[in-house]
Write a protein that holds these residues in place. Structure first.
Motif, PDB file in Angstrom:
ATOM      1  N   LEU A   1       3.496  -5.500   9.854  1.00 44.50           N
ATOM      2  CA  LEU A   1       2.475  -4.635   9.287  1.00 44.50           C
ATOM      3  C   LEU A   1       1.435  -4.271  10.339  1.00 44.50           C
ATOM      4  O   LEU A   1       0.855  -3.187  10.297  1.00 44.50           O
ATOM      5  N   GLY A   2       1.200  -5.164  11.285  1.00 42.94           N
ATOM      6  CA  GLY A   2       0.288  -4.864  12.375  1.00 42.94           C
ATOM      7  C   GLY A   2       1.055  -4.473  13.620  1.00 42.94           C
ATOM      8  O   GLY A   2       2.030  -5.116  13.992  1.00 42.94           O
ATOM      9  N   LYS A   3       0.639  -3.408  14.280  1.00 39.77           N
ATOM     10  CA  LYS A   3       1.336  -2.946  15.471  1.00 39.77           C
ATOM     11  C   LYS A   3       1.180  -3.979  16.585  1.00 39.77           C
ATOM     12  O   LYS A   3       0.066  -4.392  16.912  1.00 39.77           O
TER      13      LYS A   3
ATOM     14  N   TRP B   1       3.564   3.104  12.369  1.00 44.55           N
ATOM     15  CA  TRP B   1       2.121   2.900  12.314  1.00 44.55           C
ATOM     16  C   TRP B   1       1.393   4.214  12.559  1.00 44.55           C
ATOM     17  O   TRP B   1       1.755   4.986  13.447  1.00 44.55           O
TER      18      TRP B   1
ATOM     19  N   THR C   1       0.850  -1.184   0.000  1.00 43.59           N
ATOM     20  CA  THR C   1       0.000   0.000   0.000  1.00 43.59           C
ATOM     21  C   THR C   1       0.886   1.234   0.000  1.00 43.59           C
ATOM     22  O   THR C   1       1.684   1.428   0.899  1.00 43.59           O
TER      23      THR C   1
ATOM     24  N   ASP D   1      -5.099   6.145  11.836  1.00 44.35           N
ATOM     25  CA  ASP D   1      -5.628   5.130  10.916  1.00 44.35           C
ATOM     26  C   ASP D   1      -5.631   3.756  11.563  1.00 44.35           C
ATOM     27  O   ASP D   1      -5.318   2.753  10.920  1.00 44.35           O
ATOM     28  N   GLU D   2      -5.982   3.721  12.844  1.00 49.87           N
ATOM     29  CA  GLU D   2      -6.070   2.463  13.588  1.00 49.87           C
ATOM     30  C   GLU D   2      -4.766   1.667  13.490  1.00 49.87           C
ATOM     31  O   GLU D   2      -4.769   0.458  13.298  1.00 49.87           O
ATOM     32  N   ASN D   3      -3.663   2.387  13.603  1.00 50.06           N
ATOM     33  CA  ASN D   3      -2.320   1.802  13.628  1.00 50.06           C
ATOM     34  C   ASN D   3      -1.986   1.034  12.349  1.00 50.06           C
ATOM     35  O   ASN D   3      -1.261   0.027  12.379  1.00 50.06           O
ATOM     36  N   GLU D   4      -2.474   1.493  11.229  1.00 45.80           N
ATOM     37  CA  GLU D   4      -2.096   0.905   9.950  1.00 45.80           C
ATOM     38  C   GLU D   4      -0.689   1.365   9.577  1.00 45.80           C
ATOM     39  O   GLU D   4      -0.331   2.526   9.765  1.00 45.80           O
TER      40      GLU D   4
END
Length: 418
Positions: A314-316, A273, A189, A277-280
Motif C-alpha cells: 500500500l505504501g510505495k 501509486w 479505499t 496524492d503523495e504516492n497513495e
C-alpha cells in the motif's frame, strides 16, 4: 542421558538471531535463540496473515504441543523468527512453505507495517515456557498479508476480534497488533479513477516532420522503439512486480467489475501509486492480491487453497527496485564495498540496454546529421559500458533538426539515496 557430543551438536544447531537496537537497527552481532529470549534482546520476526476477502475469514493455525512458547494455542496463518543474515521476505516465504506447504513468489507478500512487541511471559501463564520461568520477547514484527502446525482452520474475522477482546488465552495467542494489521487491509479505499483522471488535461502533440529527410524519418522510428525500451526499464525500476501488475491490470481493464479508468490512471502513473496524492495506492485490494480456490495446496482439514495473482504494498517502497526491500543505507554501503572493482560498474538491465544500444547504432547509421550521429554512437556505447560522460558531452554539442534525450537522467524514484 545426552552425551557430551549430543549436547555440542544441539548447541551448533540452535538458531541464531541478529540482535537489534531499540530502534530496530542491527547491532552488529548475533546470539542463540535461547539467549535472545533470556536476555530480552531486540530481534525481528515475520507475521503472515491469510485473509479471505469474499467471506471475511482469517486462516489460523494451531501450534504444535512441542513448542517452547504458547504450545497448543491457535495462532495467525504463519509466523517465524528471522535467522541471522536472512531477510524478512525470505523468512516470510520460508515459514509459509514450511508450515502450510504453500510456496509463493516474493511479490505475493504485501508488507503492511512493522510492529514492536515488548512482552515478559511468566511461567504460570504457559507451562511450556523455558528459561527459568521467563521468556522475554522484545520483537519487531514485519506483518505481511497474504512443531509447526498441528491443525488449520478458517474463522470469521469478527469472531476472532471478539475472542481477542475477551482475552480467551486458553485458546488463542493475544495477537491484537496483528488483528489491527488485518483490519487496515480490510478497510479498502475505493478511489474513483475517473475523477482522478480529470485532474490531468488532455493535450494533443503533433511533430513537425516536413523538415526531415527520409533517412532521418527512418532513424526517428528506431529512436521511438528505443524509447519504448526505456519505458520498460522504468516500469521495472519503480517496483519489482510492476510489469506483471501492469499486464494483469491491462488484461482486466475491460471487465465491468474492474473499471477501465483504473488502467488509464495506471498508465499515467506507471505504477499502482498516485503521484498527485503523495504516492497513495489507487488500486484496491480486490484488484490485486489473492483469490481462494476450493482445493488446498496442502491437504489440511478445513483449509482452502488460493490462486496467486499479484500483490502490491500500500505504501510505495522508498528504494523502488534499486535495492532489496529491507536493505538500509549502511547495508548497501557494506555490500557495495565488498564487490570486486570489475563488478561495481556492471550495468543492470543488460538485455534491454543491449537492444536499445543496437537501435541507437542503427539510427546513427541512417541519420544525415553528423552531431546526432556522434551522439547516438556514443550513447549506444554508454548503454553497454555504463559510462555516460562522453555521450553527455556529445549530447550538449547536438546541432540537429532531430533531437533525443534518452538515458539515466533522473533519480526521483530512489527516495533512499536519490
Amino acid at each position: 542421558m545426552a552425551t557430551t557430543t549430543d549436547q555440542q551438536q544441539e548447541v551448533v544447531e540452535e538458531e541464531y538471531f541478529d540482535v537489534l537496537t531499540k530502534t530496530g537497527e542491527k547491532a552488529g552481532f548475533s546470539k542463540p535463540r535461547s539467549q535472545v529470549h533470556r536476555d530480552g534482546d531486540y530481534h525481528r520476526a515475520v507475521h503472515v496473515w491469510i485473509f479471505c476477502e469474499s467471506t471475511h475469514e482469517l486462516l489460523l493455525q494451531k501450534r504444535a504441543e512441542c513448542k517452547d512458547s504458547w504450545a497448543g494455542l491457535w495462532d495467525i496463518s504463519s509466523a517465524g523468527h528471522i535467522s541471522a543474515g536472512d531477510s524478512s521476505l525470505v523468512t516470510a516465504r520460508r515459514e509459509l512453505h514450511e508450515e502450510l506447504g504453500i510456496l509463493l513468489p516474493a511479490d505475493a507478500f504485501e508488507l503492511l507495517h512493522v510492529l514492536l512487541e515488548e512482552r515478559l511471559v511468566v511461567e504460570n501463564w504457559n507451562s511450556s515456557v523455558t528459561n527459568g520461568g521467563k521468556f522475554i520477547n522484545n520483537e519487531f514484527n514485519d506483518v505481511y498479508l497474504e512443531s509447526e502446525v498441528s491443525a488449520a482452520k478458517y474463522i470469521p474475522y469478527m469472531e476472532y476480534r471478539s475472542l481477542l477482546e475477551k482475552e480467551d488465552l486458553n485458546m488463542f495467542l493475544t495477537m491484537s497488533t496483528g488483528s489491527m494489521a488485518v483490519q487496515s487491509k480490510c478497510g479498502i479505499t475505493h478511489f474513483k479513477s475517473r475523477d482522478l483522471l480529470k485532474r490531468y488535461a488532455v493535450v494533443s502533440l503533433d511533430a513537425e516532420l516536413s523538415g526531415l529527410c527520409n533517412e532521418d524519418k527512418e532513424a526517428l522510428g528506431l529512436l521511438i522503439k528505443a524509447a519504448k525500451i526505456m519505458d520498460e526499464i522504468f516500469f521495472q525500476q519503480v517496483w519489482p512486480s510492476n510489469p506483471a501488475l501492469r499486464d494483469w491490470v491491462e488484461w482486466h481493464a475491460e471487465e465491468p467489475a474492474f473499471n477501465k479508468y483504473k488502467w488509464l490512471y495506471y498508465l499515467v502513473n506507471k505504477s499502482p501509486w498516485s503521484c498527485l496524492d503523495e504516492n497513495e495506492a489507487f488500486l484496491t485490494t480486490p484488484d490485486s492480491a489473492l483469490k481462494l480456490l476450493p482445493n488446498a495446496m496442502k491437504q489440511t482439514t478445513n483449509w482452502k487453497g488460493f490462486e496467486y495473482k499479484i500483490a502490491f504494498p500500500l505504501g510505495k517502497p522508498a528504494g523502488a527496485n534499486f535495492y532489496p526491500p529491507d536493505m538500509d543505507k549502511l547495508e548497501f554501503e557494506l555490500w557495495k564495498n565488498s564487490l570486486p572493482e570489475d563488478k561495481k560498474d556492471e550495468a543492470k538491465y543488460k538485455a534491454l540496454l543491449t537492444k536499445a544500444s543496437d537501435l541507437l547504432t542503427n539510427a546513427g547509421d541512417l541519420t544525415t546529421s553528423s552531431t546526432l550521429k556522434k551522439f547516438l554512437y556514443s550513447r549506444a556505447q554508454s548503454f553497454l559500458s555504463n559510462d555516460y560522460y562522453d555521450s553527455d558531452i556529445a549530447w550538449m554539442d547536438l546541432d540537429s533538426k532531430l533531437d533525443i534525450t534518452i538515458g539515466p537522467y533522473e533519480a526521483y524514484e530512489d527516495r533512499i539515496f536519490g
